[in-house]
Motif scaffolding. Structure first.
Motif, PDB file in Angstrom:
ATOM      1  N   SER A   1      36.642  18.795  47.716  1.00  0.00           N
ATOM      2  CA  SER A   1      36.746  20.409  47.667  1.00  0.00           C
ATOM      3  C   SER A   1      35.171  21.028  48.012  1.00  0.00           C
ATOM      4  CB  SER A   1      36.809  20.584  46.063  1.00  0.00           C
ATOM      5  OG  SER A   1      38.245  20.251  45.646  1.00  0.00           O
TER       6      SER A   1
ATOM      7  N   LYS B   1      48.264  22.799  47.651  1.00  0.00           N
ATOM      8  CA  LYS B   1      47.624  22.699  46.357  1.00  0.00           C
ATOM      9  C   LYS B   1      48.864  22.486  45.382  1.00  0.00           C
ATOM     10  CE  LYS B   1      43.320  23.394  46.553  1.00  0.00           C
ATOM     11  NZ  LYS B   1      42.255  22.286  45.699  1.00  0.00           N
TER      12      LYS B   1
ATOM     13  N   GLN C   1      43.509  27.359  44.845  1.00  0.00           N
ATOM     14  CA  GLN C   1      43.338  26.687  43.627  1.00  0.00           C
ATOM     15  C   GLN C   1      43.747  27.312  42.264  1.00  0.00           C
ATOM     16  OE1 GLN C   1      41.713  23.685  43.568  1.00  0.00           O
ATOM     17  NE2 GLN C   1      41.926  23.613  41.024  1.00  0.00           N
TER      18      GLN C   1
ATOM     19  N   SER D   1      39.658  27.046  48.411  1.00  0.00           N
ATOM     20  CA  SER D   1      39.150  26.819  47.078  1.00  0.00           C
ATOM     21  C   SER D   1      39.217  28.079  46.058  1.00  0.00           C
ATOM     22  CB  SER D   1      37.449  26.896  47.468  1.00  0.00           C
ATOM     23  OG  SER D   1      37.407  25.562  48.182  1.00  0.00           O
TER      24      SER D   1
END
Length: 195
Positions: free
Chosen positions: A34, A128, A62, A58
């Protein structure tokens, strides 16, 4: 693939030590990936594409992971009396994952991004969400006292997907294709733990 799954999910003699070591390794790999991925993408394809990747991976990705994950793990791993079955947790996770994908699509419909940027964001949402979906299996490992399998799974999936992503990005300089490779490897990594 079954051979790989057996090797990856093997439990040794000192289970407590394995639980600690593999959980640390898995967490470290995930955190390192990450932290460095956005920087590496910027170095390979430039600031503009690196910026959209950083946002997709990110920030927005996320947030969609949090929707997909939806806090089920703490309940699942503490359900020692097996009040709910793995199937119950799996059905719940399917709903939260579909909600995350739906929220991602809804955001993109109204975002006004160019198609290539939309593709990167959508693919990172998928990446994700797959991570969130895999967590239900990793939570089940933990609920059954096999935290080391959770760490191994996280380590394997992270190394596989990040490596394939970076190799593809370096070879093609195409962020969309590289994100597709990352999603495909994330699916493959999850299939190994499900087998």
């Amino acid at each position: 693939m079954e051979y790989l799954a057996r090797k990856l999910m093997k439990t040794g003699a000192d289970k407590d030590r394995q639980n600690m070591v593999w959980n640390m390794i898995g967490s470290f790999c995930y955190a390192l990936a990450s932290m460095v991925l956005s920087f590496l993408v910027m170095r390979v394809v430039g600031d503009e594409q690196g910026g959209i990747f950083a946002f997709a991976f990110s920030v927005f990705g996320q947030q969609m992971f949090i929707v997909a994950y939806f806090g089920t793990r703490p309940f699942q791993i503490t359900d020692g009396s097996n009040e709910y079955t793995m199937g119950d947790y799996l059905r719940h996770r399917i709903v939260t994952c579909l909600a995350a994908v739906g929220a991602g699509i809804l955001y993109l419909v109204f975002s006004g991004y160019a198609p290539d940027k939309m593709a990167v964001i959508f693919l990172m949402v998928c990446y994700k969400v797959i991570d969130g979906f895999a967590d239900v299996f990793e939570s089940e490992f933990q609920r059954n006292g096999n935290l080391h399998l959770t760490g191994k799974s996280n380590t394997f999936r992270t190394i596989l997907s990040v490596s394939l992503f970076l190799i593809t990005l370096t070879a093609t300089k195409n962020l969309v294709v590289s994100c597709m490779a990352a999603v495909a490897s994330q699916v493959l990594g999850m299939l190994v733990i499900v087998v």
